[in-house]
Write a protein that holds these residues in place. Structure first.
Motif, PDB file in Angstrom:
ATOM      1  N   LEU A  13      41.114  28.774  30.610  1.00 14.60           N
ATOM      2  CA  LEU A  13      41.018  30.012  29.837  1.00 14.60           C
ATOM      3  C   LEU A  13      40.843  31.212  30.762  1.00 14.60           C
ATOM      4  O   LEU A  13      41.459  32.270  30.545  1.00 14.60           O
ATOM      5  N   ALA A  14      40.022  31.069  31.801  1.00 15.93           N
ATOM      6  CA  ALA A  14      39.829  32.162  32.748  1.00 15.93           C
ATOM      7  C   ALA A  14      41.125  32.526  33.440  1.00 15.93           C
ATOM      8  O   ALA A  14      41.405  33.716  33.676  1.00 15.93           O
ATOM      9  N   THR A  15      41.948  31.524  33.744  1.00 14.83           N
ATOM     10  CA  THR A  15      43.229  31.806  34.398  1.00 14.83           C
ATOM     11  C   THR A  15      44.150  32.607  33.489  1.00 14.83           C
ATOM     12  O   THR A  15      44.806  33.565  33.924  1.00 14.83           O
ATOM     13  N   VAL A  16      44.189  32.237  32.216  1.00 18.68           N
ATOM     14  CA  VAL A  16      45.029  32.987  31.269  1.00 18.68           C
ATOM     15  C   VAL A  16      44.550  34.426  31.147  1.00 18.68           C
ATOM     16  O   VAL A  16      45.344  35.380  31.192  1.00 18.68           O
ATOM     17  N   LEU A  17      43.236  34.603  30.994  1.00 20.83           N
ATOM     18  CA  LEU A  17      42.690  35.959  30.889  1.00 20.83           C
ATOM     19  C   LEU A  17      42.976  36.762  32.156  1.00 20.83           C
ATOM     20  O   LEU A  17      43.311  37.951  32.083  1.00 20.83           O
ATOM     21  N   ALA A  18      42.858  36.118  33.312  1.00 18.18           N
ATOM     22  CA  ALA A  18      43.099  36.818  34.570  1.00 18.18           C
ATOM     23  C   ALA A  18      44.555  37.246  34.698  1.00 18.18           C
ATOM     24  O   ALA A  18      44.848  38.330  35.225  1.00 18.18           O
ATOM     25  N   TRP A  19      45.481  36.420  34.238  1.00 20.46           N
ATOM     26  CA  TRP A  19      46.892  36.808  34.331  1.00 20.46           C
ATOM     27  C   TRP A  19      47.209  37.979  33.399  1.00 20.46           C
ATOM     28  O   TRP A  19      47.979  38.869  33.763  1.00 20.46           O
ATOM     29  N   VAL A  20      46.604  37.996  32.213  1.00 18.31           N
ATOM     30  CA  VAL A  20      46.822  39.149  31.323  1.00 18.31           C
ATOM     31  C   VAL A  20      46.194  40.402  31.933  1.00 18.31           C
ATOM     32  O   VAL A  20      46.817  41.473  31.949  1.00 18.31           O
ATOM     33  N   ALA A  21      44.949  40.277  32.443  1.00 17.04           N
ATOM     34  CA  ALA A  21      44.330  41.421  33.120  1.00 17.04           C
ATOM     35  C   ALA A  21      45.124  41.824  34.348  1.00 17.04           C
ATOM     36  O   ALA A  21      45.244  43.009  34.665  1.00 17.04           O
ATOM     37  N   GLY A  22      45.677  40.836  35.066  1.00 11.48           N
ATOM     38  CA  GLY A  22      46.497  41.143  36.232  1.00 11.48           C
ATOM     39  C   GLY A  22      47.755  41.910  35.874  1.00 11.48           C
ATOM     40  O   GLY A  22      48.190  42.794  36.634  1.00 11.48           O
ATOM     41  N   ALA A  23      48.346  41.583  34.720  1.00 11.02           N
ATOM     42  CA  ALA A  23      49.516  42.343  34.287  1.00 11.02           C
ATOM     43  C   ALA A  23      49.151  43.809  34.040  1.00 11.02           C
ATOM     44  O   ALA A  23      49.912  44.727  34.387  1.00 11.02           O
ATOM     45  N   ALA A  24      47.986  44.036  33.447  1.00  9.83           N
ATOM     46  CA  ALA A  24      47.525  45.415  33.244  1.00  9.83           C
ATOM     47  C   ALA A  24      47.276  46.105  34.584  1.00  9.83           C
ATOM     48  O   ALA A  24      47.606  47.286  34.763  1.00  9.83           O
ATOM     49  N   CYS A  25      46.692  45.378  35.548  1.00 12.62           N
ATOM     50  CA  CYS A  25      46.469  45.956  36.878  1.00 12.62           C
ATOM     51  C   CYS A  25      47.796  46.253  37.576  1.00 12.62           C
ATOM     52  O   CYS A  25      47.921  47.261  38.286  1.00 12.62           O
ATOM     53  N   TRP A  26      48.779  45.360  37.388  1.00 15.02           N
ATOM     54  CA  TRP A  26      50.097  45.626  37.971  1.00 15.02           C
ATOM     55  C   TRP A  26      50.669  46.933  37.430  1.00 15.02           C
ATOM     56  O   TRP A  26      51.272  47.719  38.165  1.00 15.02           O
ATOM     57  N   TRP A  27      50.492  47.166  36.130  1.00 19.36           N
ATOM     58  CA  TRP A  27      51.006  48.393  35.528  1.00 19.36           C
ATOM     59  C   TRP A  27      50.314  49.623  36.137  1.00 19.36           C
ATOM     60  O   TRP A  27      50.972  50.624  36.433  1.00 19.36           O
ATOM     61  N   ILE A  28      49.009  49.544  36.342  1.00 18.69           N
ATOM     62  CA  ILE A  28      48.288  50.660  36.962  1.00 18.69           C
ATOM     63  C   ILE A  28      48.830  50.927  38.367  1.00 18.69           C
ATOM     64  O   ILE A  28      49.083  52.079  38.748  1.00 18.69           O
ATOM     65  N   GLY A  29      49.042  49.857  39.145  1.00 20.50           N
ATOM     66  CA  GLY A  29      49.602  50.039  40.482  1.00 20.50           C
ATOM     67  C   GLY A  29      51.002  50.602  40.450  1.00 20.50           C
ATOM     68  O   GLY A  29      51.362  51.445  41.283  1.00 20.50           O
ATOM     69  N   ALA A  30      51.824  50.151  39.470  1.00 20.75           N
ATOM     70  CA  ALA A  30      53.184  50.663  39.370  1.00 20.75           C
ATOM     71  C   ALA A  30      53.190  52.149  39.012  1.00 20.75           C
ATOM     72  O   ALA A  30      53.963  52.932  39.582  1.00 20.75           O
ATOM     73  N   VAL A  31      52.333  52.550  38.084  1.00 18.86           N
ATOM     74  CA  VAL A  31      52.240  53.971  37.734  1.00 18.86           C
ATOM     75  C   VAL A  31      51.825  54.787  38.953  1.00 18.86           C
ATOM     76  O   VAL A  31      52.386  55.868  39.222  1.00 18.86           O
ATOM     77  N   ALA A  32      50.847  54.281  39.708  1.00 18.64           N
ATOM     78  CA  ALA A  32      50.378  54.999  40.901  1.00 18.64           C
ATOM     79  C   ALA A  32      51.492  55.157  41.924  1.00 18.64           C
ATOM     80  O   ALA A  32      51.692  56.242  42.494  1.00 18.64           O
ATOM     81  N   ARG A  33      52.252  54.109  42.169  1.00 17.80           N
ATOM     82  CA  ARG A  33      53.303  54.174  43.181  1.00 17.80           C
ATOM     83  C   ARG A  33      54.449  55.077  42.745  1.00 17.80           C
ATOM     84  O   ARG A  33      54.997  55.832  43.552  1.00 17.80           O
ATOM     85  N   VAL A  34      54.825  55.009  41.470  1.00 15.77           N
ATOM     86  CA  VAL A  34      55.907  55.870  40.982  1.00 15.77           C
ATOM     87  C   VAL A  34      55.486  57.340  41.015  1.00 15.77           C
ATOM     88  O   VAL A  34      56.246  58.209  41.453  1.00 15.77           O
ATOM     89  N   ALA A  35      54.262  57.617  40.558  1.00 19.18           N
ATOM     90  CA  ALA A  35      53.786  59.005  40.564  1.00 19.18           C
ATOM     91  C   ALA A  35      53.652  59.527  41.992  1.00 19.18           C
ATOM     92  O   ALA A  35      53.996  60.682  42.275  1.00 19.18           O
ATOM     93  N   ALA A  36      53.148  58.688  42.903  1.00 15.33           N
ATOM     94  CA  ALA A  36      52.982  59.130  44.286  1.00 15.33           C
ATOM     95  C   ALA A  36      54.318  59.333  44.984  1.00 15.33           C
ATOM     96  O   ALA A  36      54.425  60.157  45.908  1.00 15.33           O
TER      97      ALA A  36
END
Length: 536
Positions: A467-490
């Motif tokens: 269960l922790a792995t599933v939650l981490a992958w969903v949270a990781g997808a959200a973190c990936w989006w934050i990083g993608a927004v940061a890189r595109v904006a920068a």
């Protein structure tokens, strides 16, 4: 019920209905006390002891003089006929006297803390080889190597318990003071452990929280392990790193930062992208983290139909657990307090009273820890919270009629933060993050799932790893989006514009922010009861 007043002559007849209900008057009566406490804290930690004592005596004399003068004016205003309002004199008298009382109390409390900081043998031992025993009170910050190929260094904080000299005449003395340690990054002790280490002592100037810096290259000996609750929190932090390990690059780096404020895995190019896009605050333990936790706790308690007092207890418990998890350093405690004030403003329906709560919270923090007054992080935290309670909430009310409250709040918070924090940010780097507001708006939907699901993954990992792995992958997808927004904006054209340096740049950007607020919130026009007036 009182009779309604007819519209003023010459005004359009629909002005009253268009303006909505009467605007709540924002309570700013404690702001003079906030300013007095801040100034007193800056003086008491930076000035010499004799200067601080003379200033405190002058403030006390001013308190007696102003108090006596205002009492005399109050009696005279009541005894003489005329249009003067004695209650107005009472309000100004109370605000002035309270500000002087707060300044006196802050200086008295700060003087005792500064005296305790300087009471040890630090001046005598400056430059000597010493052995320190103390408790680890600060997380490690990795430093660049002093020369190419040199071992990586780390800086962390400790509170000393015992100081030993190692020269020809060894001595041992009990001394309690904050000390900064710089040593090998591979040998950083756990938080809240009691350690023993040896190195050369370097005295820090007055005004710094740490009385000295210990430069060491030796191994750190852990004398006593952290208490059980800290070991539990450390287990959750370690679980965040284990769960983040198989995630893609940016998600792997951001998950521990977004959840528990651990940015050790964020590389330099991602750090630069977050800075250029105005998203650095998402990886630091800030009031936003605590606001999110408190908000979700309030919502969950409401769904369970818990009584009001029980809800307050649950929120305090959740905040205490969060402080324990991310380590109770001064910056974390400050963020927790600011987060609670922000939640009160946005959720509990009392935005007009929130400035008074903010001022009271800041005064208490400065009395307990006067060194906060000189920390940029504290300045930004207070300004961001003030932006939420004074600007974001009225903007949310005004825009919610067209956008809906969730979208209006998502847009209003970064606008308010950029307006109020921009003048301080340009002091650190004289540049302007052009796309900070749209980047924050785009990243906002990912912040809650990244933080909440990431924390949940770390908590359940010891009992249910799948269960922790599933939650981490969903949270990781959200973190990936934050990083993608940061890189595109920068990477967008003109992502960072050079700004005027120094006081001129601060003044121009501050004046521009006031103009923006004035345009977005016309005086006397509110939507749905936003704040338009003030109480002085």
């Amino acid at each position: 019920m009182t009779a309604s007043t007819p519209p003023v002559s010459g005004a359009p007849p629909d002005d009253v209905s268009r303006s909505g209900p009467p605007a709540a008057r924002i309570d700013l009566r404690l702001f003079p006390s906030l300013g007095a406490a801040w100034l007193a804290a800056v003086v008491v930690v930076r000035a010499e002891a004799g200067v601080s004592a003379r200033i405190a005596a002058a403030v006390a004399m001013a308190l007696m003089g102003v108090g006596g003068s205002l009492v005399h004016r109050r009696r005279r205003a009541r005894s003489l006929p005329g249009p003067g309002d004695p209650r107005r004199v009472d309000r100004f008298a109370g605000a002035a006297v309270l500000a002087l009382v707060v300044a006196t109390f802050t200086m008295a409390a700060g003087s005792g803390q500064v005296a305790a900081r300087d009471s040890g043998p630090w001046v005598r031992l400056a430059g000597d080889e010493v052995r320190l025993e103390g408790r680890v009170t600060g997380d490690a910050i990795r430093l660049p190597p002093p020369w190419p190929g040199a071992p990586e260094q780390a800086m962390w904080g400790m509170t000393t318990l015992v100081v030993e000299t190692t020269g020809a005449l060894p001595s041992r003395q009990v001394a309690r003071a904050p000390v900064r340690v710089i040593g090998p990054a591979a040998d950083v002790p756990p938080f809240d452990a009691v350690v023993l280490l040896q190195g050369r002592l370097r005295l820090e100037p007055r005004g710094e929280r740490a009385v000295a810096t210990l430069l060491t290259s030796d191994d750190v000996l852990v004398v006593r392990a952290p208490p059980p609750w800290q070991r539990t929190a450390q287990g959750v932090r370690a679980a965040e790193h284990r769960l983040a390990a198989p995630l893609p690059r940016d998600a792997r780096a951001l998950l521990p930062g977004v959840t528990v404020g651990d940015t050790s895995g964020v590389d330099e190019d991602l750090r630069d992208a977050l800075r250029a896009s105005g998203l650095t605050h998402l990886t630091a333990v800030s009031g936003a983290h605590f606001s999110l936790v408190a908000t979700l706790t309030v919502v969950a308690a409401g769904l369970l139909r818990m009584p009001r007092r029980a809800r307050a207890g649950v929120v305090v418990g959740a905040m205490a657990a969060m402080v324990l998890l991310v380590h109770p350093s001064p910056s974390v405690v400050r963020a927790a307090v600011m987060g609670l004030v922000g939640v009160w403003a946005m959720l509990l329906g009392r935005p007009a009273r929130a400035p008074a709560a903010l001022a009271a919270a800041v005064v208490v923090l400065l009395v307990l820890d006067p060194w906060l007054a000189g920390e940029i992080g504290f300045v930004l935290s207070v300004l961001a919270t003030a932006g939420i309670v004074l600007v974001a909430e009225p903007l949310t009310v005004r825009w919610s009629t067209r956008l809906g409250r969730p979208l209006a709040a998502t847009l209003a918070v970064p606008v308010a933060a950029q307006v109020v924090c921009g003048p301080v940010v340009v002091v650190l780097t004289p540049s302007f993050a052009t796309y900070a507001i749209p980047a924050n708006v785009l990243a906002a939907p990912a912040v809650a799932p990244a933080t909440v699901l990431g924390l949940a993954a770390g908590v359940v990992e010891p009992w249910c790893a799948p269960l922790a792995t599933v939650l981490a992958w969903v949270a990781g997808a959200a973190c990936w989006w934050i990083g993608a927004v940061a890189r595109v904006a920068a990477g967008a054209p003109g992502a960072q514009l050079a700004w005027l340096p120094g006081a001129l740049g601060v003044g121009v950007l501050g004046l521009s922010g006031l103009c923006v607020v004035r345009l977005l919130l016309p005086r006397g026009r509110t939507s749905g009861g936003g704040s338009a007036g003030t109480t002085a």
